[in-house]
Design a protein around this motif. Structure first.
Motif, PDB file in Angstrom:
ATOM      1  N   THR A   1      34.763  23.399  95.256  1.00 17.81           N
ATOM      2  CA  THR A   1      33.373  23.557  95.674  1.00 17.81           C
ATOM      3  C   THR A   1      33.320  23.988  97.122  1.00 17.81           C
ATOM      4  OG1 THR A   1      32.739  21.775  94.172  1.00 17.81           O
ATOM      5  CG2 THR A   1      31.160  22.377  95.875  1.00 17.81           C
ATOM      6  N   ARG A   2      32.451  24.939  97.430  1.00 15.42           N
ATOM      7  CA  ARG A   2      32.336  25.419  98.803  1.00 15.42           C
ATOM      8  C   ARG A   2      30.901  25.793  99.119  1.00 15.42           C
ATOM      9  NH1 ARG A   2      34.149  31.331  98.158  1.00 15.42           N
ATOM     10  NH2 ARG A   2      34.098  31.561  95.909  1.00 15.42           N
ATOM     11  N   LEU A   3      30.582  25.707 100.367  1.00 15.17           N
ATOM     12  CA  LEU A   3      29.268  26.065 100.880  1.00 15.17           C
ATOM     13  C   LEU A   3      29.415  27.361 101.668  1.00 15.17           C
ATOM     14  CD1 LEU A   3      26.351  24.838 101.056  1.00 15.17           C
ATOM     15  CD2 LEU A   3      26.995  24.002 103.301  1.00 15.17           C
TER      16      LEU A   3
ATOM     17  N   PRO B   1      22.885  35.928 103.043  1.00 14.34           N
ATOM     18  CA  PRO B   1      22.673  37.194 103.741  1.00 14.34           C
ATOM     19  C   PRO B   1      22.446  36.975 105.227  1.00 14.34           C
ATOM     20  CG  PRO B   1      21.350  37.046 101.741  1.00 14.34           C
ATOM     21  CD  PRO B   1      21.944  35.713 101.957  1.00 14.34           C
ATOM     22  N   PRO B   2      23.133  37.690 106.108  1.00 11.44           N
ATOM     23  CA  PRO B   2      23.956  38.871 105.768  1.00 11.44           C
ATOM     24  C   PRO B   2      25.457  38.632 105.840  1.00 11.44           C
ATOM     25  CG  PRO B   2      23.326  38.982 108.057  1.00 11.44           C
ATOM     26  CD  PRO B   2      22.778  37.679 107.542  1.00 11.44           C
ATOM     27  N   THR B   3      25.933  37.401 106.156  1.00 12.58           N
ATOM     28  CA  THR B   3      27.361  37.209 106.464  1.00 12.58           C
ATOM     29  C   THR B   3      28.211  36.875 105.251  1.00 12.58           C
ATOM     30  OG1 THR B   3      26.990  34.862 106.978  1.00 12.58           O
ATOM     31  CG2 THR B   3      26.774  36.451 108.779  1.00 12.58           C
ATOM     32  N   TYR B   4      27.778  35.971 104.382  1.00 10.52           N
ATOM     33  CA  TYR B   4      28.521  35.572 103.184  1.00 10.52           C
ATOM     34  C   TYR B   4      29.892  34.994 103.516  1.00 10.52           C
ATOM     35  CZ  TYR B   4      24.870  38.427 101.122  1.00 10.52           C
ATOM     36  OH  TYR B   4      23.655  38.947 100.785  1.00 10.52           O
ATOM     37  N   GLN B   5      29.940  34.188 104.580  1.00 10.94           N
ATOM     38  CA  GLN B   5      31.178  33.512 104.967  1.00 10.94           C
ATOM     39  C   GLN B   5      31.100  32.045 104.559  1.00 10.94           C
ATOM     40  OE1 GLN B   5      33.705  35.235 106.377  1.00 10.94           O
ATOM     41  NE2 GLN B   5      32.437  37.077 106.266  1.00 10.94           N
ATOM     42  N   GLU B   6      32.286  31.425 104.389  1.00  5.47           N
ATOM     43  CA  GLU B   6      32.300  29.997 104.123  1.00  5.47           C
ATOM     44  C   GLU B   6      31.718  29.259 105.319  1.00  5.47           C
ATOM     45  OE1 GLU B   6      35.526  27.967 102.413  1.00  5.47           O
ATOM     46  OE2 GLU B   6      36.241  29.683 101.241  1.00  5.47           O
ATOM     47  N   HIS B   7      30.842  28.297 105.045  1.00  6.21           N
ATOM     48  CA  HIS B   7      30.144  27.605 106.125  1.00  6.21           C
ATOM     49  C   HIS B   7      31.129  26.714 106.887  1.00  6.21           C
ATOM     50  CE1 HIS B   7      26.780  26.120 108.322  1.00  6.21           C
ATOM     51  NE2 HIS B   7      26.944  24.882 107.918  1.00  6.21           N
TER      52      HIS B   7
ATOM     53  N   ARG C   1      30.738  23.808  87.393  1.00  3.46           N
ATOM     54  CA  ARG C   1      30.854  23.689  88.841  1.00  3.46           C
ATOM     55  C   ARG C   1      30.008  24.679  89.598  1.00  3.46           C
ATOM     56  NH1 ARG C   1      37.339  22.791  88.524  1.00  3.46           N
ATOM     57  NH2 ARG C   1      37.169  21.240  86.905  1.00  3.46           N
ATOM     58  N   GLU C   2      29.861  24.511  90.911  1.00  5.87           N
ATOM     59  CA  GLU C   2      28.950  25.304  91.700  1.00  5.87           C
ATOM     60  C   GLU C   2      29.550  25.787  93.002  1.00  5.87           C
ATOM     61  OE1 GLU C   2      25.568  22.921  92.303  1.00  5.87           O
ATOM     62  OE2 GLU C   2      25.428  22.400  90.230  1.00  5.87           O
ATOM     63  N   VAL C   3      28.814  26.745  93.632  1.00  3.56           N
ATOM     64  CA  VAL C   3      29.171  27.250  94.964  1.00  3.56           C
ATOM     65  C   VAL C   3      27.904  27.319  95.793  1.00  3.56           C
ATOM     66  CG1 VAL C   3      30.290  29.090  96.231  1.00  3.56           C
ATOM     67  CG2 VAL C   3      30.878  28.679  93.863  1.00  3.56           C
ATOM     68  N   THR C   4      27.977  27.162  97.106  1.00  3.34           N
ATOM     69  CA  THR C   4      26.778  27.201  97.934  1.00  3.34           C
ATOM     70  C   THR C   4      26.889  28.248  99.015  1.00  3.34           C
ATOM     71  OG1 THR C   4      26.637  24.862  97.638  1.00  3.34           O
ATOM     72  CG2 THR C   4      25.209  25.792  99.256  1.00  3.34           C
ATOM     73  N   TYR C   5      25.803  29.015  99.220  1.00  2.04           N
ATOM     74  CA  TYR C   5      25.754  30.031 100.252  1.00  2.04           C
ATOM     75  C   TYR C   5      24.696  29.676 101.265  1.00  2.04           C
ATOM     76  CZ  TYR C   5      28.080  32.595  96.647  1.00  2.04           C
ATOM     77  OH  TYR C   5      28.966  32.988  95.692  1.00  2.04           O
ATOM     78  N   LYS C   6      24.828  30.191 102.426  1.00  4.78           N
ATOM     79  CA  LYS C   6      23.822  29.989 103.456  1.00  4.78           C
ATOM     80  C   LYS C   6      23.485  31.303 104.110  1.00  4.78           C
ATOM     81  CE  LYS C   6      22.899  28.095 107.925  1.00  4.78           C
ATOM     82  NZ  LYS C   6      23.510  27.680 109.168  1.00  4.78           N
ATOM     83  N   CYS C   7      22.179  31.609 104.180  1.00  8.12           N
ATOM     84  CA  CYS C   7      21.716  32.733 104.967  1.00  8.12           C
ATOM     85  C   CYS C   7      21.536  32.214 106.381  1.00  8.12           C
ATOM     86  CB  CYS C   7      20.401  33.245 104.400  1.00  8.12           C
ATOM     87  SG  CYS C   7      20.470  33.502 102.626  1.00  8.12           S
ATOM     88  N   PRO C   8      21.137  33.051 107.345  1.00 10.39           N
ATOM     89  CA  PRO C   8      20.895  32.529 108.687  1.00 10.39           C
ATOM     90  C   PRO C   8      19.988  31.307 108.662  1.00 10.39           C
ATOM     91  CG  PRO C   8      20.789  34.909 108.709  1.00 10.39           C
ATOM     92  CD  PRO C   8      20.957  34.495 107.284  1.00 10.39           C
ATOM     93  N   GLN C   9      19.091  31.256 107.691  1.00 11.78           N
ATOM     94  CA  GLN C   9      18.216  30.097 107.530  1.00 11.78           C
ATOM     95  C   GLN C   9      18.315  29.512 106.128  1.00 11.78           C
ATOM     96  OE1 GLN C   9      14.612  32.272 108.660  1.00 11.78           O
ATOM     97  NE2 GLN C   9      14.431  30.945 110.423  1.00 11.78           N
ATOM     98  N   LYS C  10      19.059  30.136 105.262  1.00  8.09           N
ATOM     99  CA  LYS C  10      19.115  29.716 103.864  1.00  8.09           C
ATOM    100  C   LYS C  10      20.560  29.680 103.369  1.00  8.09           C
ATOM    101  CE  LYS C  10      17.290  34.358 103.238  1.00  8.09           C
ATOM    102  NZ  LYS C  10      16.960  34.595 104.618  1.00  8.09           N
ATOM    103  N   TRP C  11      20.822  28.816 102.383  1.00  5.65           N
ATOM    104  CA  TRP C  11      22.187  28.599 101.922  1.00  5.65           C
ATOM    105  C   TRP C  11      22.272  28.811 100.418  1.00  5.65           C
ATOM    106  CZ3 TRP C  11      25.346  24.526 104.839  1.00  5.65           C
ATOM    107  CH2 TRP C  11      24.806  24.276 106.104  1.00  5.65           C
TER     108      TRP C  11
END
Length: 586
Positions: A32-34, A38-44, A13-23
């Protein structure tokens, strides 16, 4: 097993992150979550967590779509706002992939038979997006090479069927546009780029004959653009450069008959579309752990040799450009822009990472990520992701995000009883993020990374460190020695030769004549009466003096250009030439 192979074998399984312009994307036993990166690391906020365990997950190539299977259905959603694109009732799906432009979704589930269908049902399905209407269904019993390969513009697609390559055009899979019939072909790799493309095919050797790798141009199957033959190959991996002008082939055997390595034996071969081929000569014996093309397509880096392993950059002539020396490493990763290179030691090594400026060949930082089973660059070329995932390791699951210059920006540990199955960055189209100058200092005053320890086998880790043991010795980079002038074995050998010659000259120096005789005494090594020979000797000495000056500059910390480094590599050749000329001048 290399980190790349671990990723391919993890149907987890996977997890997804988003930067101000990148995830980023993350999946695990808790769903599963997005996440924002950087810099927040909060759930989208626009992508609610799916609490069901996820079988598989993938992004489209431009990162605009996300597809995952939670054991009940396959869902496709837009990453921008989380809106649904399609839902498919395919609960057993274990592999997912998008076509390059996101026009087709490919699903695969294990092949099965039933009493109602003795031949089974097609288990490889292609779906047209948006809407996910059925496009085509195939039988694909093995997960190996399960997904069709497309050209970047989707004008051409290819899949292997019964040792044949079937080509399709414009996503019309009802009509085979062309077939490549190569007897006993067992593997292929389609070149990157747009249609028409090239294809690299592998034919195993049989009855004592050699194995073959050939490059063909679609759809001209008459004559191969290049052919390379070799022995000792139970399997191969083929890797194109970004410009589709050359390919590297790693040939491996399951068993090393000499008994020197449990990795088997590996050889590295080079082919280009102009017909040139070569065996890449590696200066140290041992396994080939990893190889990677620079995104500029003009260089590649190889990690090889018995531990501590060497790492060397080669050019398109297969000549060594830079040698990083030896260290506890088995993997190499170029940043998306190719300006930074990471040499890492994962698996049975302790997560030591060296970060290098790939243009100046200057070390930027050292990082440590013990027990990591995954490494990947963020598309911004600034951050890296390391993760410890199940089932490779079922304890200590979690992930860390770092800036390449050092320090941990964010860390997450999976709660007790839960497992992390996969973590990955969201991809972005090429050119989204600009190339920035390589940083030499850690941003924001981040603490320095813990220095990596030299590799020690488990059976020796309870014993005191033995710095004189050859197992722990590491060579300094050949062309990047610091002010302490740590010499490699080759440089030390050359230094001893020079000292021996100097001592010999001192012993053979004639005694001074009495003051009454003003005539100078000529030394045979300086002149032999032949003006042409004397001229050559003078010229060689001039070159050697220039090399000595370059070595002094390098020892003082100056970064040398490639042509200067190449000039330094000719020192031993010039010394031999000087010795030859002096002997003939006697």
């Amino acid at each position: 097993m290399s980190p790349n192979e671990w990723e391919k074998t993890q149907n987890q399984r996977e997890v997804t992150y988003k930067c101000p312009q990148k995830w980023q994307d993350v999946r695990g036993s808790d769903g599963t979550r997005l996440l924002d990166g950087p810099p927040t690391y909060q759930e989208h906020a626009a992508f609610p967590r799916d609490p069901h365990p996820c079988r598989c997950l993938t992004f489209s190539r431009d990162g605009s779509l996300l597809a995952w299977c939670n054991g009940k259905s396959v869902s496709v959603a837009r990453t921008s706002d989380g809106s649904s694109v399609a839902t498919l009732e395919l609960p057993k799906t274990t592999l997912l992939e998008f076509s390059p432009l996101g026009n087709v979704l490919v699903t695969w589930q294990p092949y099965t038979k039933s009493a109602d269908a003795a031949q089974g049902e097609p288990n490889l399905r292609l779906w047209k997006l948006p809407g996910a209407g059925p496009l085509k269904a195939f039988f694909q019993k093995k997960a190996e090479a399960w997904c069709p390969s497309w050209s970047a513009d989707e004008k051409m697609a290819v899949r292997m069927v019964s040792n044949e390559l079937h080509f399709f055009e414009d996503n019309n899979f009802d009509v085979i546009a062309s077939k490549l019939l190569v007897l006993k072909v067992s593997n292929f790799e389609l070149s990157p780029g747009s249609h028409p493309g090239k294809v690299c095919v592998y034919v195993p050797g049989s009855k004592g004959g050699p194995s073959l790798v050939r490059i063909f141009q679609y759809p001209n199957w008459g004559a191969a653009l290049a052919t390379k033959s070799f022995f000792k190959a139970d399997r191969v991996s083929m890797l194109w450069n970004n410009k589709a002008s050359a390919a590297l082939v790693t040939a491996s055997t399951e068993v090393d008959k000499s008994g020197a390595s449990y990795y088997g034996e590996q050889t590295l071969h080079y082919l280009n579309v102009g017909g040139e081929t070569a065996l890449v000569q590696l200066p140290k014996n041992g396994p080939v752990y990893d190889v990677a093309w620079s995104p500029n397509s003009s260089e590649f880096c190889v990690v090889y040799g018995f531990m501590p392993a060497k790492a060397t950059v080669f050019n398109l002539k297969c000549d060594a450009v830079f040698d990083f020396g030896t260290g506890p490493r088995n993997a190499v990763y170029y940043s998306p822009k190719g300006n930074i290179l990471v040499l890492a030691g994962f698996g049975n090594l302790r997560g030591h990472m060296e970060v290098w400026d790939a243009k100046k060949y200057k070390q930027v930082s050292k990082l440590q990520a013990e027990n990591s089973t995954h490494f990947s660059w963020c598309p911004d070329g600034e951050h890296v992701l390391t993760a410890t995932c199940s089932p490779r390791l079922r304890v200590g699951n979690g992930f860390q995000v770092r800036h390449y210059s050092g320090g941990v920006a964010h860390a997450h540990e999976t709660p007790d009883g839960a497992e992390l199955w996969e973590a990955r960055w969201q991809p972005f189209p090429e050119g989204t993020f600009p190339e920035r100058p390589v940083a030499s200092a850690r941003p924001g005053g981040e603490p320095a990374a813990t220095p990596a320890l030299a590799y020690r086998p488990p059976a020796l880790r309870h014993l005191p460190a033995a710095p004189t043991s050859k197992l722990h010795e590491e060579e300094a980079p050949q062309n990047a020695r610091g002010p302490d002038k740590i010499l490699s074995k080759a440089a030390l050998k050359n230094q001893k030769k020079r000292e021996a010659r100097k001592a010999a000259k001192q012993e053979n120096k004639p005694e001074a004549e009495p003051p009454s005789d003003p005539a100078p005494v000529a030394r045979p090594s300086e002149t032999g009466g032949d003006p042409e020979t004397d001229k050559k000797i003078k010229n060689v000495k001039k070159k050697l003096k220039a090399i000595e000056e370059l070595k002094e500059q390098q020892a003082a910390g100056k970064v040398l250009q490639k042509n200067q480094l190449e000039k330094m590599q000719k020192e031993e050749q010039l010394l031999d030439e000087l010795k030859h000329l002096e002997l003939h001048s006697l």
